[in-house]
Design a protein around this motif. Structure first.
Motif, PDB file in Angstrom:
ATOM      1  N   SER A   1       0.910  -1.392  -0.151  1.00  0.00           N
ATOM      2  CA  SER A   1      -0.127   0.086  -0.173  1.00  0.00           C
ATOM      3  C   SER A   1       0.915   1.171  -0.025  1.00  0.00           C
ATOM      4  CB  SER A   1      -1.058  -0.154   1.347  1.00  0.00           C
ATOM      5  OG  SER A   1      -1.936  -0.934   1.214  1.00  0.00           O
ATOM      6  N   TYR A   2       1.976   1.306   0.972  1.00  0.00           N
ATOM      7  CA  TYR A   2       2.897   2.508   0.892  1.00  0.00           C
ATOM      8  C   TYR A   2       3.396   2.790  -0.616  1.00  0.00           C
ATOM      9  CZ  TYR A   2       6.720   5.206   2.097  1.00  0.00           C
ATOM     10  OH  TYR A   2       7.691   6.314   2.128  1.00  0.00           O
ATOM     11  N   ALA A   3       4.181   1.451  -1.150  1.00  0.00           N
ATOM     12  CA  ALA A   3       4.546   1.670  -2.467  1.00  0.00           C
ATOM     13  C   ALA A   3       3.619   2.128  -3.562  1.00  0.00           C
ATOM     14  CB  ALA A   3       5.173   0.239  -2.869  1.00  0.00           C
ATOM     15  N   PHE A   4       2.320   1.712  -3.573  1.00  0.00           N
ATOM     16  CA  PHE A   4       1.277   2.032  -4.303  1.00  0.00           C
ATOM     17  C   PHE A   4       1.061   3.586  -4.352  1.00  0.00           C
ATOM     18  CE2 PHE A   4      -3.308   2.669  -5.551  1.00  0.00           C
ATOM     19  CZ  PHE A   4      -3.072   2.511  -6.813  1.00  0.00           C
ATOM     20  N   GLY A   5       1.080   4.093  -3.067  1.00  0.00           N
ATOM     21  CA  GLY A   5       0.938   5.334  -2.880  1.00  0.00           C
ATOM     22  C   GLY A   5       1.999   6.405  -3.150  1.00  0.00           C
ATOM     23  N   LEU A   6       3.292   5.992  -3.050  1.00  0.00           N
ATOM     24  CA  LEU A   6       4.490   6.478  -3.381  1.00  0.00           C
ATOM     25  C   LEU A   6       4.518   6.621  -4.864  1.00  0.00           C
ATOM     26  CD1 LEU A   6       6.996   7.647  -1.720  1.00  0.00           C
ATOM     27  CD2 LEU A   6       8.124   5.455  -2.258  1.00  0.00           C
ATOM     28  N   SER A   7       4.205   5.469  -5.585  1.00  0.00           N
ATOM     29  CA  SER A   7       4.161   5.655  -7.127  1.00  0.00           C
ATOM     30  C   SER A   7       3.465   6.905  -7.802  1.00  0.00           C
ATOM     31  CB  SER A   7       3.599   4.173  -7.614  1.00  0.00           C
ATOM     32  OG  SER A   7       2.192   4.234  -7.487  1.00  0.00           O
ATOM     33  N   PHE A   8       2.770   7.688  -6.967  1.00  0.00           N
ATOM     34  CA  PHE A   8       2.087   8.687  -7.483  1.00  0.00           C
ATOM     35  C   PHE A   8       2.758   9.973  -6.970  1.00  0.00           C
ATOM     36  CE2 PHE A   8      -1.081   5.389  -7.439  1.00  0.00           C
ATOM     37  CZ  PHE A   8      -1.598   5.495  -8.591  1.00  0.00           C
ATOM     38  N   ILE A   9       3.727   9.840  -6.568  1.00  0.00           N
ATOM     39  CA  ILE A   9       4.487  11.007  -5.699  1.00  0.00           C
ATOM     40  C   ILE A   9       5.582  11.198  -6.480  1.00  0.00           C
ATOM     41  CG2 ILE A   9       5.417  12.182  -3.652  1.00  0.00           C
ATOM     42  CD1 ILE A   9       2.660  11.669  -3.712  1.00  0.00           C
ATOM     43  N   ASP A  10       6.325  12.646  -6.907  1.00  0.00           N
ATOM     44  CA  ASP A  10       7.571  12.672  -7.250  1.00  0.00           C
ATOM     45  C   ASP A  10       8.303  13.014  -5.760  1.00  0.00           C
ATOM     46  OD1 ASP A  10       9.970  13.956  -8.111  1.00  0.00           O
ATOM     47  OD2 ASP A  10       8.995  15.856  -8.938  1.00  0.00           O
ATOM     48  N   THR A  11       9.175  11.975  -5.826  1.00  0.00           N
ATOM     49  CA  THR A  11       9.933  11.883  -4.399  1.00  0.00           C
ATOM     50  C   THR A  11      11.208  12.924  -4.581  1.00  0.00           C
ATOM     51  OG1 THR A  11      11.124   9.763  -5.444  1.00  0.00           O
ATOM     52  CG2 THR A  11       9.360   9.413  -4.223  1.00  0.00           C
ATOM     53  N   ILE A  12      11.459  13.417  -5.431  1.00  0.00           N
ATOM     54  CA  ILE A  12      12.601  14.331  -5.578  1.00  0.00           C
ATOM     55  C   ILE A  12      11.933  15.579  -4.825  1.00  0.00           C
ATOM     56  CG2 ILE A  12      14.051  15.674  -6.954  1.00  0.00           C
ATOM     57  CD1 ILE A  12      13.987  13.242  -8.954  1.00  0.00           C
TER      58      ILE A  12
ATOM     59  N   SER B   1      10.634   3.819  -8.737  1.00  0.00           N
ATOM     60  CA  SER B   1      11.008   2.113  -8.125  1.00  0.00           C
ATOM     61  C   SER B   1       9.682   1.908  -7.601  1.00  0.00           C
ATOM     62  CB  SER B   1      12.144   2.442  -7.234  1.00  0.00           C
ATOM     63  OG  SER B   1      12.307   1.273  -6.755  1.00  0.00           O
ATOM     64  N   ALA B   2       8.869   2.894  -7.050  1.00  0.00           N
ATOM     65  CA  ALA B   2       7.666   2.187  -6.522  1.00  0.00           C
ATOM     66  C   ALA B   2       6.567   1.978  -7.457  1.00  0.00           C
ATOM     67  CB  ALA B   2       7.138   3.151  -5.657  1.00  0.00           C
ATOM     68  N   ALA B   3       6.646   2.579  -8.664  1.00  0.00           N
ATOM     69  CA  ALA B   3       5.780   2.232  -9.762  1.00  0.00           C
ATOM     70  C   ALA B   3       6.082   1.111 -10.414  1.00  0.00           C
ATOM     71  CB  ALA B   3       6.048   3.488 -10.849  1.00  0.00           C
ATOM     72  N   LEU B   4       7.422   0.636 -10.839  1.00  0.00           N
ATOM     73  CA  LEU B   4       7.699  -0.566 -11.186  1.00  0.00           C
ATOM     74  C   LEU B   4       7.534  -1.601 -10.278  1.00  0.00           C
ATOM     75  CD1 LEU B   4       9.143  -2.474 -13.282  1.00  0.00           C
ATOM     76  CD2 LEU B   4      11.421  -1.654 -12.308  1.00  0.00           C
ATOM     77  N   SER B   5       7.719  -1.469  -8.909  1.00  0.00           N
ATOM     78  CA  SER B   5       7.275  -2.686  -8.016  1.00  0.00           C
ATOM     79  C   SER B   5       5.981  -2.982  -7.726  1.00  0.00           C
ATOM     80  CB  SER B   5       8.062  -2.128  -6.531  1.00  0.00           C
ATOM     81  OG  SER B   5       9.435  -1.899  -6.417  1.00  0.00           O
ATOM     82  N   THR B   6       5.142  -1.870  -7.919  1.00  0.00           N
ATOM     83  CA  THR B   6       3.750  -2.124  -7.989  1.00  0.00           C
ATOM     84  C   THR B   6       3.126  -2.837  -9.064  1.00  0.00           C
ATOM     85  OG1 THR B   6       3.482  -0.081  -6.596  1.00  0.00           O
ATOM     86  CG2 THR B   6       1.678  -0.760  -7.907  1.00  0.00           C
ATOM     87  N   LEU B   7       3.538  -2.647 -10.168  1.00  0.00           N
ATOM     88  CA  LEU B   7       3.511  -3.296 -11.514  1.00  0.00           C
ATOM     89  C   LEU B   7       3.901  -4.511 -11.325  1.00  0.00           C
ATOM     90  CD1 LEU B   7       4.306  -0.533 -14.161  1.00  0.00           C
ATOM     91  CD2 LEU B   7       1.900  -1.232 -13.439  1.00  0.00           C
TER      92      LEU B   7
END
Length: 305
Positions: free
Chosen positions: A46-57, A277-283
């Motif tokens: 769930s955390y990775a899925f949420g992070l995949s929509f964030i610009d972490t920079i 990275s979170a987007a690829l992991s979620t996929l």
């Protein structure tokens, strides 16, 4: 008449109470697993899925741009092809090899079969990273115990061996000898649960060992075979240690992006882009779960009848 009706109502209430009590006990035994599943499965995903929509920079909402970035990376399709090739080879070898060895072991003496199962299990008791290092020595013609055979084929370096056999095949052999032993032990338990009356009845009808194995025993343990296939597929899609360590070995190996997990590692720890990275992991997780659900429902895995 009234007393009979009351007696039936009391009996139904007692049966319902017993069922509820049994369900309650089941959840109590299931609770430790549910806690671990939440801590190391549901919450991280769930955390990775949420992070995949964030610009972490810049730490702002990024929409689906992380997913667009992943799909636009030309290395992704190459890594996906590598992983799927490895998975097809490995799952096929694991299913055929484990089922064959398990059925053969079930036809010999229990003491010898138990000893062999233990020997098969031992490689899996060693961490995968140590086994990869061991395999590097086995595949290197300079130090391998099979160097005579390798020199006969003209393999003089580790690169000659690996590139001739092929990366997917090399990783398939590593993974098979790491995990097959554990599944052979599991299948030994499944085969021991088959009713001896069924086996004896088949013998009386004239079934030989091959017919017993293929027509009696194998159909009775098919759920274990499906489970092994699902878990092997999910594990294979996450391959990381083998190519990562192989890229550090002697020889011209540059494979920082051979697998999808390596790509996720590259995004996170070399590019600093945890969102991608979170987007690829979620996929990757979504793809593995989808395949598993298709197999489960198509095979009617949970249909008891």
């Amino acid at each position: 008449m009234t007393s009979l009706l009351m007696s039936q109502i009391d009996r139904e209430r007692a049966e319902k109470s017993a069922r509820l009590r049994n369900i309650g006990y089941s959840y109590i035994f299931l609770l430790p697993y549910l806690i671990l599943l939440a801590m190391f499965g549901i919450i991280p995903i769930s955390y990775a899925f949420g992070l995949s929509f964030i610009d972490t920079i810049d730490y702002v909402f990024y929409g689906v741009k992380n997913y667009d970035f992943v799909f636009a990376d030309f290395r992704i399709m190459r890594s996906l092809t590598n992983v799927l090739t490895f998975v097809v080879f490995w799952v096929t070898l694991t299913v055929l090899g484990v089922v064959t060895l398990s059925l053969m072991l079930d036809n010999i003496g229990k003491r010898i079969a138990g000893t062999l199962r233990t020997l098969y299990f031992l490689p899996g008791a060693v961490s995968s990273s140590a086994l990869v290092v061991l395999w590097i020595f086995v595949l290197d013609p300079a130090v391998s115990p099979f160097q005579g055979i390798m020199h006969f084929f003209g393999w003089e370096t580790l690169a000659d061996t690996v590139f001739t056999i092929g990366m997917p095949a090399v990783f398939m052999l590593m993974a098979f000898f790491t995990g097959a032993g554990g599944w052979i032990v599991v299948f030994g338990g499944a085969l021991s649960g088959i009713s001896t009356e069924v086996v004896e009845a088949a013998r009386v009808d004239g079934a030989n060992r091959a017919q017993l194995a293929l027509r009696i025993k194998l159909p009775l343990i098919w759920r274990s075979v499906i489970l092994m296939g699902i878990l092997s597929f999910a594990t294979g899609m996450q391959i990381f240690v083998e190519p990562q360590l192989m890229s550090m070995a002697r020889g011209p190996f540059t494979m920082p992006d051979w697998s999808l997990n390596q790509m996720a590692y590259q995004y996170a720890f070399q590019m600093g882009d945890f969102g991608a990275s979170a987007a690829l992991s979620t996929l990757l997780v979504a793809f593995s779960i989808s395949i598993a659900l298709v197999v489960v429902f198509k095979t009617k895995f949970y249909n008891i009848s």
